[in-house]
Design an enzyme around this catalytic site. Sequence first.
Site, PDB file in Angstrom:
ATOM      1  N   LYS A 195       5.438   9.548   0.123  1.00 10.49           N
ATOM      2  CA  LYS A 195       6.359   8.675  -0.617  1.00 10.49           C
ATOM      3  C   LYS A 195       5.594   7.515  -1.229  1.00 10.49           C
ATOM      4  CE  LYS A 195       8.877   5.045   0.563  1.00 10.49           C
ATOM      5  NZ  LYS A 195       8.899   4.210  -0.646  1.00 10.49           N
ATOM      6  N   GLU A 269      -2.447   1.015   8.289  1.00 13.16           N
ATOM      7  CA  GLU A 269      -3.347   0.101   7.572  1.00 13.16           C
ATOM      8  C   GLU A 269      -2.459  -1.016   7.045  1.00 13.16           C
ATOM      9  OE1 GLU A 269      -4.777  -1.907   5.039  1.00 13.16           O
ATOM     10  OE2 GLU A 269      -5.240  -0.232   3.686  1.00 13.16           O
ATOM     11  N   CYS A 303      -4.967  -5.889   0.390  1.00 14.56           N
ATOM     12  CA  CYS A 303      -4.843  -6.182   1.826  1.00 14.56           C
ATOM     13  C   CYS A 303      -6.109  -6.847   2.368  1.00 14.56           C
ATOM     14  CB  CYS A 303      -4.502  -4.924   2.600  1.00 14.56           C
ATOM     15  SG  CYS A 303      -5.524  -3.539   2.149  1.00 14.56           S
ATOM     16  N   GLU A 400      -0.225 -13.821   5.084  1.00 14.13           N
ATOM     17  CA  GLU A 400      -0.699 -13.057   3.927  1.00 14.13           C
ATOM     18  C   GLU A 400       0.204 -13.391   2.735  1.00 14.13           C
ATOM     19  OE1 GLU A 400      -0.121  -8.710   3.949  1.00 14.13           O
ATOM     20  OE2 GLU A 400      -2.205  -8.569   3.293  1.00 14.13           O
TER      21      GLU A 400
HETATM   22  P1  NDP Z   1       6.315  -2.605   2.808  1.00 15.45           P
HETATM   23  O1  NDP Z   1       5.554  -2.528   4.059  1.00 15.45           O
HETATM   24  O2  NDP Z   1       7.788  -2.738   2.863  1.00 15.45           O
HETATM   25  O3  NDP Z   1       6.012  -1.312   1.904  1.00 15.45           O
HETATM   26  C1  NDP Z   1       5.027  -0.331   2.114  1.00 15.45           C
HETATM   27  C2  NDP Z   1       5.636   1.066   2.008  1.00 15.45           C
HETATM   28  O4  NDP Z   1       6.516   1.305   3.112  1.00 15.45           O
HETATM   29  C3  NDP Z   1       6.491   1.272   0.764  1.00 15.45           C
HETATM   30  O5  NDP Z   1       6.384   2.607   0.326  1.00 15.45           O
HETATM   31  C4  NDP Z   1       7.868   0.984   1.312  1.00 15.45           C
HETATM   32  O6  NDP Z   1       8.899   1.476   0.512  1.00 15.45           O
HETATM   33  C5  NDP Z   1       7.806   1.662   2.647  1.00 15.45           C
HETATM   34  N1  NDP Z   1       8.802   1.203   3.623  1.00 15.45           N
HETATM   35  C6  NDP Z   1       9.547   0.068   3.609  1.00 15.45           C
HETATM   36  N2  NDP Z   1      10.343   0.012   4.712  1.00 15.45           N
HETATM   37  C7  NDP Z   1      10.079   1.128   5.433  1.00 15.45           C
HETATM   38  C8  NDP Z   1      10.551   1.648   6.680  1.00 15.45           C
HETATM   39  N3  NDP Z   1      11.450   0.989   7.406  1.00 15.45           N
HETATM   40  N4  NDP Z   1      10.067   2.813   7.129  1.00 15.45           N
HETATM   41  C9  NDP Z   1       9.140   3.477   6.431  1.00 15.45           C
HETATM   42  N5  NDP Z   1       8.654   3.060   5.250  1.00 15.45           N
HETATM   43  C10 NDP Z   1       9.099   1.888   4.750  1.00 15.45           C
HETATM   44  O7  NDP Z   1       5.712  -3.744   1.915  1.00 15.45           O
HETATM   45  P2  NDP Z   1       6.465  -4.554   0.762  1.00 15.45           P
HETATM   46  O8  NDP Z   1       6.362  -3.783  -0.462  1.00 15.45           O
HETATM   47  O9  NDP Z   1       7.847  -4.954   1.186  1.00 15.45           O
HETATM   48  O10 NDP Z   1       5.584  -5.860   0.694  1.00 15.45           O
HETATM   49  C11 NDP Z   1       5.813  -6.907   1.637  1.00 15.45           C
HETATM   50  C12 NDP Z   1       4.524  -7.552   2.055  1.00 15.45           C
HETATM   51  O11 NDP Z   1       3.712  -6.616   2.734  1.00 15.45           O
HETATM   52  C13 NDP Z   1       3.654  -8.022   0.918  1.00 15.45           C
HETATM   53  O12 NDP Z   1       4.023  -9.273   0.469  1.00 15.45           O
HETATM   54  C14 NDP Z   1       2.294  -7.999   1.541  1.00 15.45           C
HETATM   55  O13 NDP Z   1       2.085  -9.192   2.250  1.00 15.45           O
HETATM   56  C15 NDP Z   1       2.363  -6.830   2.496  1.00 15.45           C
HETATM   57  N6  NDP Z   1       1.777  -5.604   1.936  1.00 15.45           N
HETATM   58  C16 NDP Z   1       0.578  -5.202   2.418  1.00 15.45           C
HETATM   59  C17 NDP Z   1      -0.017  -4.073   1.889  1.00 15.45           C
HETATM   60  C18 NDP Z   1      -1.339  -3.615   2.380  1.00 15.45           C
HETATM   61  O14 NDP Z   1      -2.024  -2.890   1.669  1.00 15.45           O
HETATM   62  N7  NDP Z   1      -1.736  -3.959   3.571  1.00 15.45           N
HETATM   63  C19 NDP Z   1       0.570  -3.322   0.804  1.00 15.45           C
HETATM   64  C20 NDP Z   1       1.876  -3.781   0.413  1.00 15.45           C
HETATM   65  C21 NDP Z   1       2.423  -4.891   0.970  1.00 15.45           C
HETATM   66  P3  NDP Z   1       9.451   0.504  -0.655  1.00 15.45           P
HETATM   67  O15 NDP Z   1       8.370   0.360  -1.622  1.00 15.45           O
HETATM   68  O16 NDP Z   1      10.545   1.227  -1.217  1.00 15.45           O
HETATM   69  O17 NDP Z   1       9.841  -0.757   0.018  1.00 15.45           O
END
Ligand code: NDP
Length: 497
Positions: A195, A269, A303, A400
């Site tokens: 996804k 990660e 990240c 972050e």
């Molecule tokens: P999320 O952790 O929500 O998103 C990462 C992925 O997980 C997306 O595909 C998301 O879907 C999906 N997801 C969300 N909720 C669930 C769940 N309950 N079960 C399984 N999968 C889920 O990150 P956000 O996009 O909300 O970003 C929030 C914060 O996270 C950022 O501000 C940043 O600080 C951090 N972040 C860190 C990343 C990294 O590489 N370490 C990458 C992205 C964010 P959907 O996109 O539809 O929400």
Amino acid sequence: MTELERKHERAPVPSEWTYASAPEARDIVTLQERYGHYVGGEWVEPRETYTTISPASEEPLAEVGQATPEEVTAAVAAARDAFENGWSDISPAERAKYLFRIARILQERSREFAVLESLNGGKPIKESRDVDLPLSAAHFFYYAGWADKLEYAFPNRRPRPIGVAGQIIPWNFPLLMLAWKIAPALAAGNTVVLKPAETTPLSALLFCDVLRQAELPPGVVNIVTGDGRTGAEIVKAESVDKIAFTGSTEVGKAIQRELAGTGKKLTLELGGKAANIIFDDAALDQAVEGIINGIYFNQGHVCCAGSRLLVQESIYEPVVEKLKRRLTTLRVGDPLDKNTDVGAINSKQQLDKIQELVATGEEEGAEIYQPPCRLPEKGYWFAPTVFTNVAQSYRIAQEEIFGPVLSILTFRTPEEAVEKANNTPYGLSAGVWTEKGSRILWMAERLRAGVVWANTYNRFDPSSPFGGYKESGFGREGGRHGLEPYLDLDGSQALSP
Ligand code: NDP
């Protein structure tokens, strides 16, 4: 004064540099009005949809599916069927052939993918063209090479695939994260349900076309789109044997709780708050470039971004001065313009989060600097930002931000640098700038970070493992280590010599 000197003396000094725009042609990408889910090698009409947009202009780009629990179940069933009826039994050299094909097609179509990545995600075209695409192809090439050598990668063991891998990826490097997840999973003989993030589904959907071109057997890779609810359904699905997740620490913890006791494998990660540490013997101009690359690359949506700058006290003033000067030359704007250094913030939600944290920085007493720059009226934008006068307890030094915002702290001794760098719940990466090799090794031994860069920052290579300590997660992606989470090594019998 000679004639030449006189001429130079009179030469007007331009007070403002302007750049002619250099937009990348957008018409290399053909968007469909509506996309379904890619299940069992076919496009399945979605029951529910949402609109995905360009964050730089808020322009709607396409309708994509919001996968329901039934649609996720169908995708997992297709992956299970492909695993049990062919993929896990084909010869490893055959598997490698498909991965090599995917890598080559990505190279051939790299401009198309780069434009789409910038359009849907907001990142500058020069980054998607020069970083995301070459690295994505390199990952497929790299793991293609391992597919028929697993018994050499793990000597005296009998590596077996584990089954169906559920993979959930974020929006900051949509295609690259897909490559990090899919390439090792397939090389190890697993099948996949992936996804992409809600805001950046388009490059994963275009990738399905690459899978068809490569004639990958149906069901080996299935892609479902949707928001967090779809991700949660993949995590819950009974027939999934392993979850690989990249995203926020909060969601990572929720997934870990959900999987506790199920016996499913998990790699996480998660976030980071990396320290980029500059010693007074470092080559300062190079270090300033490293600071810029560390925090403003991909709008700071990284990240492992070097979001906490630790500067040795004796060089604090020249570093801050050089940094501010360099900031004024960063061009913020249209992601499809080849001159752009800093593109659009990925979503309104992320922009709100950055604004909220920046406001707390000012309230807590830090001093803010933003270079003068005109931000476009439409879309989501944030100027490159530096905070000085930051205390370790401030939220901008702890949390972050995931945006183009740098917090500067100082230190006096290497011991103090280590203590401050490790004073975080995270542990994904760090940078050390010094001319002394011995100091680099001394620091690297003490920094609790999965990756430590020396006199460089944000360098990636498929052969190099990447992953975190503490709240930055566990498991490694990249390198031989990146195969391990996709293999059953434990139940194996020792091979006879
Ligand atoms: P999320 O952790 O929500 O998103 C990462 C992925 O997980 C997306 O595909 C998301 O879907 C999906 N997801 C969300 N909720 C669930 C769940 N309950 N079960 C399984 N999968 C889920 O990150 P956000 O996009 O909300 O970003 C929030 C914060 O996270 C950022 O501000 C940043 O600080 C951090 N972040 C860190 C990343 C990294 O590489 N370490 C990458 C992205 C964010 P959907 O996109 O539809 O929400």
